[in-house]
Motif scaffolding. Structure first.
Motif, PDB file in Angstrom:
ATOM      1  N   PHE A   8       0.843  -1.194   0.000  1.00 42.93           N
ATOM      2  CA  PHE A   8       0.000   0.000   0.000  1.00 42.93           C
ATOM      3  C   PHE A   8       0.878   1.244   0.000  1.00 42.93           C
ATOM      4  CE2 PHE A   8       0.579  -1.314   4.386  1.00 42.93           C
ATOM      5  CZ  PHE A   8       0.934  -0.151   5.042  1.00 42.93           C
ATOM      6  N   VAL A   9       0.318   2.357  -0.458  1.00 52.51           N
ATOM      7  CA  VAL A   9       1.003   3.654  -0.490  1.00 52.51           C
ATOM      8  C   VAL A   9       0.192   4.640   0.338  1.00 52.51           C
ATOM      9  CG1 VAL A   9       1.738   5.585  -1.950  1.00 52.51           C
ATOM     10  CG2 VAL A   9       2.023   3.230  -2.757  1.00 52.51           C
ATOM     11  N   ARG A  10       0.884   5.405   1.193  1.00 52.92           N
ATOM     12  CA  ARG A  10       0.195   6.388   2.027  1.00 52.92           C
ATOM     13  C   ARG A  10       1.030   7.662   2.145  1.00 52.92           C
ATOM     14  NH1 ARG A  10      -1.924   2.745   7.180  1.00 52.92           N
ATOM     15  NH2 ARG A  10      -3.480   1.548   6.047  1.00 52.92           N
ATOM     16  N   THR A  11       0.332   8.757   2.394  1.00 51.59           N
ATOM     17  CA  THR A  11       0.986  10.028   2.693  1.00 51.59           C
ATOM     18  C   THR A  11       0.618  10.424   4.120  1.00 51.59           C
ATOM     19  OG1 THR A  11       0.977  10.746   0.387  1.00 51.59           O
ATOM     20  CG2 THR A  11       1.200  12.455   2.059  1.00 51.59           C
ATOM     21  N   PHE A  12       1.628  10.778   4.916  1.00 51.84           N
ATOM     22  CA  PHE A  12       1.416  11.122   6.318  1.00 51.84           C
ATOM     23  C   PHE A  12       1.823  12.573   6.566  1.00 51.84           C
ATOM     24  CE2 PHE A  12       2.352   6.597   6.151  1.00 51.84           C
ATOM     25  CZ  PHE A  12       1.340   6.045   6.921  1.00 51.84           C
ATOM     26  N   HIS A  25       5.968  -8.577   9.452  1.00 50.59           N
ATOM     27  CA  HIS A  25       7.222  -7.933   9.095  1.00 50.59           C
ATOM     28  C   HIS A  25       6.905  -6.780   8.132  1.00 50.59           C
ATOM     29  CE1 HIS A  25       9.070 -11.193  11.137  1.00 50.59           C
ATOM     30  NE2 HIS A  25       8.882 -12.085  10.190  1.00 50.59           N
ATOM     31  N   TYR A  26       7.508  -5.638   8.391  1.00 49.44           N
ATOM     32  CA  TYR A  26       7.093  -4.386   7.750  1.00 49.44           C
ATOM     33  C   TYR A  26       8.250  -3.824   6.934  1.00 49.44           C
ATOM     34  CZ  TYR A  26       4.515   0.131   7.736  1.00 49.44           C
ATOM     35  OH  TYR A  26       3.823   1.259   7.396  1.00 49.44           O
ATOM     36  N   LEU A  27       8.059  -3.762   5.614  1.00 49.42           N
ATOM     37  CA  LEU A  27       9.016  -3.098   4.725  1.00 49.42           C
ATOM     38  C   LEU A  27       8.465  -1.718   4.424  1.00 49.42           C
ATOM     39  CD1 LEU A  27      11.596  -3.269   2.939  1.00 49.42           C
ATOM     40  CD2 LEU A  27      10.100  -4.070   1.085  1.00 49.42           C
ATOM     41  N   LEU A  28       9.165  -0.692   4.866  1.00 55.38           N
ATOM     42  CA  LEU A  28       8.694   0.689   4.778  1.00 55.38           C
ATOM     43  C   LEU A  28       9.667   1.483   3.909  1.00 55.38           C
ATOM     44  CD1 LEU A  28       6.825   2.993   5.831  1.00 55.38           C
ATOM     45  CD2 LEU A  28       8.349   3.178   7.805  1.00 55.38           C
ATOM     46  N   CYS A  29       9.178   2.033   2.813  1.00 55.62           N
ATOM     47  CA  CYS A  29      10.035   2.742   1.856  1.00 55.62           C
ATOM     48  C   CYS A  29       9.541   4.171   1.682  1.00 55.62           C
ATOM     49  CB  CYS A  29      10.030   2.042   0.504  1.00 55.62           C
ATOM     50  SG  CYS A  29      10.399   0.277   0.587  1.00 55.62           S
ATOM     51  N   ALA A  30      10.440   5.127   1.807  1.00 57.85           N
ATOM     52  CA  ALA A  30      10.085   6.538   1.645  1.00 57.85           C
ATOM     53  C   ALA A  30      10.300   6.948   0.186  1.00 57.85           C
ATOM     54  CB  ALA A  30      10.928   7.408   2.561  1.00 57.85           C
ATOM     55  N   VAL A  34      10.781  12.553   4.935  1.00 61.20           N
ATOM     56  CA  VAL A  34      11.730  11.861   5.811  1.00 61.20           C
ATOM     57  C   VAL A  34      11.006  11.347   7.054  1.00 61.20           C
ATOM     58  CG1 VAL A  34      13.773  12.168   7.268  1.00 61.20           C
ATOM     59  CG2 VAL A  34      13.700  13.227   5.018  1.00 61.20           C
ATOM     60  N   LEU A  35      11.404  10.152   7.528  1.00 58.64           N
ATOM     61  CA  LEU A  35      10.950   9.639   8.822  1.00 58.64           C
ATOM     62  C   LEU A  35      12.160   9.420   9.708  1.00 58.64           C
ATOM     63  CD1 LEU A  35       9.161   7.832   6.482  1.00 58.64           C
ATOM     64  CD2 LEU A  35       7.940   7.294   8.573  1.00 58.64           C
ATOM     65  N   ARG A  36      11.941   9.496  11.027  1.00 57.89           N
ATOM     66  CA  ARG A  36      12.947   9.111  12.011  1.00 57.89           C
ATOM     67  C   ARG A  36      12.459   7.864  12.728  1.00 57.89           C
ATOM     68  NH1 ARG A  36      15.507  14.388  15.050  1.00 57.89           N
ATOM     69  NH2 ARG A  36      15.815  15.696  13.204  1.00 57.89           N
ATOM     70  N   LEU A  37      13.340   6.898  12.841  1.00 55.07           N
ATOM     71  CA  LEU A  37      12.999   5.616  13.443  1.00 55.07           C
ATOM     72  C   LEU A  37      13.997   5.297  14.546  1.00 55.07           C
ATOM     73  CD1 LEU A  37      12.592   3.685  10.055  1.00 55.07           C
ATOM     74  CD2 LEU A  37      10.793   4.865  11.328  1.00 55.07           C
ATOM     75  N   GLU A  38      13.521   4.695  15.621  1.00 51.55           N
ATOM     76  CA  GLU A  38      14.398   4.373  16.750  1.00 51.55           C
ATOM     77  C   GLU A  38      14.075   2.993  17.293  1.00 51.55           C
ATOM     78  OE1 GLU A  38      14.887   5.719  21.361  1.00 51.55           O
ATOM     79  OE2 GLU A  38      14.561   7.329  19.908  1.00 51.55           O
ATOM     80  N   GLN A  66       8.629  16.016   8.683  1.00 50.74           N
ATOM     81  CA  GLN A  66       8.022  16.721   7.563  1.00 50.74           C
ATOM     82  C   GLN A  66       7.104  15.727   6.849  1.00 50.74           C
ATOM     83  OE1 GLN A  66      10.932  16.895   4.037  1.00 50.74           O
ATOM     84  NE2 GLN A  66      12.331  16.959   5.792  1.00 50.74           N
ATOM     85  N   PRO A  67       6.090  16.217   6.095  1.00 53.37           N
ATOM     86  CA  PRO A  67       5.176  15.284   5.422  1.00 53.37           C
ATOM     87  C   PRO A  67       5.931  14.260   4.583  1.00 53.37           C
ATOM     88  CG  PRO A  67       4.335  17.519   5.280  1.00 53.37           C
ATOM     89  CD  PRO A  67       5.717  17.632   5.866  1.00 53.37           C
ATOM     90  N   VAL A  68       5.440  13.039   4.572  1.00 55.08           N
ATOM     91  CA  VAL A  68       6.162  11.950   3.919  1.00 55.08           C
ATOM     92  C   VAL A  68       5.185  11.043   3.172  1.00 55.08           C
ATOM     93  CG1 VAL A  68       6.043  10.447   5.951  1.00 55.08           C
ATOM     94  CG2 VAL A  68       7.859  10.103   4.292  1.00 55.08           C
ATOM     95  N   THR A  69       5.634  10.542   2.034  1.00 58.27           N
ATOM     96  CA  THR A  69       4.891   9.547   1.273  1.00 58.27           C
ATOM     97  C   THR A  69       5.676   8.251   1.301  1.00 58.27           C
ATOM     98  OG1 THR A  69       3.905  11.209  -0.182  1.00 58.27           O
ATOM     99  CG2 THR A  69       3.901   8.945  -0.972  1.00 58.27           C
TER     100      THR A  69
END
Length: 250
Positions: A8-12, A25-30, A34-38, A66-69
């Motif tokens: 799926f594709v989403r904009t946040f 298991h989650y494959l997350l591609c920007a 930009v996202l920050r992950l910890e 910042q907004p990310v797709t």
């Protein structure tokens, strides 16, 4: 029965830090923003054309400055093996990008996947699982103790000015010697090494906005000259800031 994998594709919009934990298991591609992950005491940046692989059931912290797709794929834990780490951020290669685009035709549904789609998702997992074994060097320690996490937060806030270790130690209520020991014990690096990484991390975040000149970014993150910024950036990433920005285009 739900599909063993779907895309799926989403904009946040921009969001403050929150916890994320999923049962697949989650494959997350920007693709933009930009996202920050910890996770596990380390913080990663996920800029465009990069991917994050997150283990099922492992909580991570996510913030969106910042907004990310994003283009995402969720894999059933019985369909693919466990990823090599709780969280890994890595560069997508051409094969992974092509497979990700092809898998985009199959979203969440109760309808079974055709054999062709299952083969594509399995191939995408095989490629990305291997890429995840060589994660991006753009990572900084997150710290475990409240004092060190505050010290890192203050350091980040002062990147563009003159971040002084003694002042930060005083602000967190520790002596400089005690804070230095915390950095060694909790991160395995000195404060100055963490500062360099945080400056490059901040620079990568700013590079995602193509309207901001590289020179302005260099000064914003605390460098007094473009040559010093370029040298530090290349030392950590293997590329100049301009080359890194160009790599954001899949």
């Amino acid at each position: 029965m739900s599909r063993p994998a779907y895309s799926f594709v989403r904009t946040f919009p921009a969001e403050p830090e929150r916890e994320l934990c999923v049962d697949r298991h989650y494959l997350l591609c920007a693709s933009a923003g930009v996202l920050r992950l910890e996770a596990d005491g380390q913080a990663w940046l996920l800029p465009p054309a990069r991917a994050a692989l997150i283990q099922a059931g492992r909580p991570i912290r996510v913030s969106i400055p910042q907004p990310v797709t994003t283009a995402s794929v969720l894999f059933d834990a019985g369909f693919v093996p466990a990823p090599p780490a709780a969280l890994a951020v890595f560069d997508l290669n051409r094969l992974a990008g092509a497979l990700l685009a092809e898998c985009g035709a199959w979203g969440p549904s109760e309808e079974p996947l055709p054999a062709y789609a299952e083969t594509l998702f399995a191939a995408l997992a095989a490629v990305c699982w291997r890429l995840a074994e060589h994660p991006s060097p753009i990572v900084v320690p997150a710290g475990r103790s409240p004092e060190l996490r505050k010290a890192l937060r203050l350091t980040e806030q002062r990147l563009g000015g003159r971040a002084r270790f003694e002042e930060i130690a005083e602000d967190v209520g520790l002596t400089a010697r005690s804070l230095a020991r915390r950095f060694e014990d909790e991160t395995g690096m000195t404060w100055r090494a963490a500062l360099r990484r945080m400056r490059i991390l901040a620079a990568v975040e700013k590079l995602a906005d193509e309207n901001v000149p590289v020179t302005a970014i260099a000064f914003d993150v605390g460098y007094n000259s473009l040559s010093a910024f370029n040298a530090a950036f290349r030392e950590l990433t293997g590329r100049t800031p301009t080359e890194y920005r160009l790599s954001f285009r899949p």
